[in-house]
Scaffold this motif. Structure first.
Motif, PDB file in Angstrom:
ATOM      1  N   CYS A  13       0.847  -1.194   0.000  1.00 41.26           N
ATOM      2  CA  CYS A  13       0.000   0.000   0.000  1.00 41.26           C
ATOM      3  C   CYS A  13       0.883   1.245   0.000  1.00 41.26           C
ATOM      4  CB  CYS A  13      -0.947   0.020   1.194  1.00 41.26           C
ATOM      5  SG  CYS A  13      -0.137  -0.049   2.809  1.00 41.26           S
ATOM      6  N   ALA A  14       0.284   2.375  -0.310  1.00 42.86           N
ATOM      7  CA  ALA A  14       0.957   3.670  -0.199  1.00 42.86           C
ATOM      8  C   ALA A  14       0.172   4.529   0.774  1.00 42.86           C
ATOM      9  CB  ALA A  14       1.063   4.342  -1.558  1.00 42.86           C
ATOM     10  N   SER A  15       0.854   5.457   1.440  1.00 41.12           N
ATOM     11  CA  SER A  15       0.227   6.202   2.533  1.00 41.12           C
ATOM     12  C   SER A  15       0.653   7.657   2.559  1.00 41.12           C
ATOM     13  CB  SER A  15       0.601   5.583   3.893  1.00 41.12           C
ATOM     14  OG  SER A  15       0.394   4.199   3.936  1.00 41.12           O
ATOM     15  N   LEU A  16      -0.253   8.494   3.063  1.00 40.34           N
ATOM     16  CA  LEU A  16       0.063   9.822   3.580  1.00 40.34           C
ATOM     17  C   LEU A  16       0.016   9.709   5.093  1.00 40.34           C
ATOM     18  CD1 LEU A  16      -2.139  12.074   1.264  1.00 40.34           C
ATOM     19  CD2 LEU A  16       0.366  12.064   1.341  1.00 40.34           C
ATOM     20  N   ALA A  17       1.017  10.230   5.782  1.00 41.45           N
ATOM     21  CA  ALA A  17       1.089   9.952   7.219  1.00 41.45           C
ATOM     22  C   ALA A  17       1.742  11.090   7.989  1.00 41.45           C
ATOM     23  CB  ALA A  17       1.876   8.656   7.451  1.00 41.45           C
ATOM     24  N   SER A  21      -0.765   9.381  12.678  1.00 43.03           N
ATOM     25  CA  SER A  21      -1.915   9.263  11.785  1.00 43.03           C
ATOM     26  C   SER A  21      -1.439   8.766  10.434  1.00 43.03           C
ATOM     27  CB  SER A  21      -2.656  10.597  11.650  1.00 43.03           C
ATOM     28  OG  SER A  21      -1.790  11.613  11.202  1.00 43.03           O
ATOM     29  N   GLN A  22      -2.316   8.027   9.741  1.00 45.79           N
ATOM     30  CA  GLN A  22      -1.928   7.455   8.449  1.00 45.79           C
ATOM     31  C   GLN A  22      -3.163   7.172   7.608  1.00 45.79           C
ATOM     32  OE1 GLN A  22       1.687   4.952   7.615  1.00 45.79           O
ATOM     33  NE2 GLN A  22       0.194   3.313   7.807  1.00 45.79           N
ATOM     34  N   LEU A  23      -3.082   7.548   6.332  1.00 46.45           N
ATOM     35  CA  LEU A  23      -4.105   7.260   5.337  1.00 46.45           C
ATOM     36  C   LEU A  23      -3.462   6.371   4.293  1.00 46.45           C
ATOM     37  CD1 LEU A  23      -5.398  10.919   4.871  1.00 46.45           C
ATOM     38  CD2 LEU A  23      -6.303   9.193   6.444  1.00 46.45           C
ATOM     39  N   SER A  24      -3.947   5.134   4.154  1.00 46.03           N
ATOM     40  CA  SER A  24      -3.316   4.151   3.273  1.00 46.03           C
ATOM     41  C   SER A  24      -4.336   3.595   2.294  1.00 46.03           C
ATOM     42  CB  SER A  24      -2.714   2.998   4.084  1.00 46.03           C
ATOM     43  OG  SER A  24      -1.826   3.459   5.076  1.00 46.03           O
ATOM     44  N   LEU A  25      -3.840   3.142   1.150  1.00 43.89           N
ATOM     45  CA  LEU A  25      -4.706   2.568   0.129  1.00 43.89           C
ATOM     46  C   LEU A  25      -3.946   1.476  -0.603  1.00 43.89           C
ATOM     47  CD1 LEU A  25      -7.400   2.718  -1.445  1.00 43.89           C
ATOM     48  CD2 LEU A  25      -6.347   4.472  -2.889  1.00 43.89           C
ATOM     49  N   GLY A  26      -4.601   0.332  -0.791  1.00 42.73           N
ATOM     50  CA  GLY A  26      -3.986  -0.787  -1.496  1.00 42.73           C
ATOM     51  C   GLY A  26      -4.495  -2.097  -0.945  1.00 42.73           C
ATOM     52  N   ALA A  27      -3.573  -2.944  -0.509  1.00 33.51           N
ATOM     53  CA  ALA A  27      -3.907  -4.248   0.071  1.00 33.51           C
ATOM     54  C   ALA A  27      -3.492  -4.241   1.534  1.00 33.51           C
ATOM     55  CB  ALA A  27      -3.195  -5.365  -0.690  1.00 33.51           C
ATOM     56  N   ALA A  28      -4.429  -4.521   2.418  1.00 32.44           N
ATOM     57  CA  ALA A  28      -4.218  -4.318   3.851  1.00 32.44           C
ATOM     58  C   ALA A  28      -3.201  -5.276   4.449  1.00 32.44           C
ATOM     59  CB  ALA A  28      -5.537  -4.462   4.596  1.00 32.44           C
ATOM     60  N   THR A  29      -2.522  -4.796   5.486  1.00 34.01           N
ATOM     61  CA  THR A  29      -1.662  -5.642   6.306  1.00 34.01           C
ATOM     62  C   THR A  29      -2.452  -6.330   7.409  1.00 34.01           C
ATOM     63  OG1 THR A  29      -1.131  -3.764   7.730  1.00 34.01           O
ATOM     64  CG2 THR A  29       0.354  -4.194   5.878  1.00 34.01           C
ATOM     65  N   SER A  30      -3.659  -5.833   7.696  1.00 33.85           N
ATOM     66  CA  SER A  30      -4.498  -6.408   8.744  1.00 33.85           C
ATOM     67  C   SER A  30      -5.429  -7.449   8.141  1.00 33.85           C
ATOM     68  CB  SER A  30      -5.324  -5.315   9.419  1.00 33.85           C
ATOM     69  OG  SER A  30      -6.296  -5.881  10.280  1.00 33.85           O
ATOM     70  N   GLN A  31      -5.392  -8.669   8.693  1.00 38.64           N
ATOM     71  CA  GLN A  31      -6.229  -9.751   8.173  1.00 38.64           C
ATOM     72  C   GLN A  31      -7.046 -10.406   9.281  1.00 38.64           C
ATOM     73  OE1 GLN A  31      -3.813 -12.338   5.704  1.00 38.64           O
ATOM     74  NE2 GLN A  31      -3.128 -10.646   4.426  1.00 38.64           N
ATOM     75  N   ILE A  32      -7.556  -9.569  10.180  1.00 35.55           N
ATOM     76  CA  ILE A  32      -8.413 -10.079  11.244  1.00 35.55           C
ATOM     77  C   ILE A  32      -9.811 -10.356  10.681  1.00 35.55           C
ATOM     78  CG2 ILE A  32      -7.082  -8.801  12.951  1.00 35.55           C
ATOM     79  CD1 ILE A  32      -9.458  -6.877  13.201  1.00 35.55           C
TER      80      ILE A  32
END
Length: 352
Positions: free
Chosen positions: A151-155, A181-192
């Motif tokens: 993903c890519a982020s503004l943070a 703070s972080q705004l990310s878009l793509g494929a998540a690292t969280s898989q809960i």
């Protein structure tokens, strides 16, 4: 006071159209040597001084360097799943993770405040636009899709400095500090529970929205199906309120209709771009990254110069000399603003 951009000047003797303002940052990675992207990777392809001149991309240490790599067109193989021949979106270069076949957590940072905003954070009214290559899409055989987590982020990271590219801690390592703070878009690292490997995700860290499947880390599933190939992504941040709450929108491929619109608490603003690759066992690719913020443009219209800017809640200032202390507000000025060319030389900027 937050100053956006010292834009341009005009003179009565100008005989043709004045150029429009361009993006504050465009990086297609064409100017870099192939190999390790990191400026702070010693004696590698793109090593550069902290603070410049040259390469602005740096990596936290640990886990790197090296992290992202500049590559040409190449074959990307996901064993037993798919073989891709990946060509850059444009030009001859693109960047990816190490491509080690294991989770490598490859991160590279760009310091927005230091490089683009006179050592001031951006509070809002900005956008990040880029292209990413997804190597597996929604393929679930061999658990492939969940292994793609780029993903890519503004943070905003607490230790990203305003006086140089990165902070060196007492161990001699580049340390961005605490993620605020972080705004990310793509494929998540969280898989809960609730994560959908068939769809792309967006992150608003922190968020209290019940629509997030991972409220603690701010991850949302998007109504956009994962597919193999290049995708166009955009994060747009609107004008923040007085308490730092800003509207945010996330787009993938359809840049007219957002995949997610919400709000984010950005009290500290945004001070960096982060590219994250190979958080799982697979790497994708990034190319053609653009960062936009409030900028001015000037065009001739008969005996006048028309000054325009794309956002509200900013005050237009002028000066006859490009020295910051000499700028004066123009009360009530709104875009488009008309100025007579009889004022032979004027410089304009926006402030907030």
């Amino acid at each position: 006071m937050k100053v956006a951009v010292l834009c341009c000047a005009f003179m009565a003797l100008v005989s043709g159209p004045l150029p429009a303002a361009t993006a504050l940052l465009f990086d297609g990675f064409e100017s870099y040597h192939r190999g390790t992207l990191d400026a702070n990777s010693p004696s590698d392809a793109n090593t550069a001084p902290n603070g410049g001149p040259g390469n602005p991309w740096w990596t936290p240490v640990p886990p790197g360097p090296p992290n992202l790599h500049v590559v040409a067109a190449e074959t990307n193989i996901v064993p037993g799943v798919i073989t891709n021949f990946v060509t850059p979106h444009t030009g001859t270069n693109m960047v990816r993770g190490l491509n080690s076949g294991a989770a490598d957590s490859d991160h590279d940072f760009f310091n927005l405040a230091y490089r683009l905003n006179h050592s001031k954070v951006f509070s809002g009214n900005v956008s990040l636009d880029w292209w990413f290559f997804d190597p597996v899409g929604a393929k679930t055989n061999a658990n492939a899709a969940p292994q793609y987590q780029d993903c890519a982020s503004l943070a905003y990271y607490a230790s990203v400095p305003t006086y140089t590219d990165y902070f060196i801690d007492n161990l001699g390592q580049a340390d961005p500090g605490l993620l605020v703070s972080q705004l990310s878009l793509g494929a998540a690292t969280s898989q809960i529970a609730g994560y959908k490997s068939t769809n792309y995700q967006a992150q608003i860290f922190h968020t209290s929205s019940s629509n997030a499947y991972d409220v603690a880390n701010g991850w949302f599933n998007l109504p956009v199906a994962r597919t193999v190939g290049w995708h166009h992504a955009l994060i747009s941040v609107g004008n923040p309120s007085s308490n730092g709450i800003a509207p945010v929108s996330f787009y993938i491929d359809d840049l007219v209709n957002p995949a997610l619109t919400n709000t984010a608490s950005l009290t500290n603003g945004l001070n960096c771009i982060v590219l994250q690759a190979e958080n799982g066992g697979l790497t994708g690719y990034f190319d053609d990254l653009t960062f936009n913020a409030p900028v001015l443009s000037i065009a001739l219209a008969g005996p006048n110069a028309i000054v325009t800017w794309p956002v509200t809640n900013w005050t237009l200032q002028f000066s006859t000399n490009p020295v910051s202390s000499s700028f004066t507000d123009i009360p009530g000025a709104t875009s488009p603003f008309t100025n007579s060319l009889t004022n032979k030389i004027r410089f304009f900027r926006l402030r907030q």
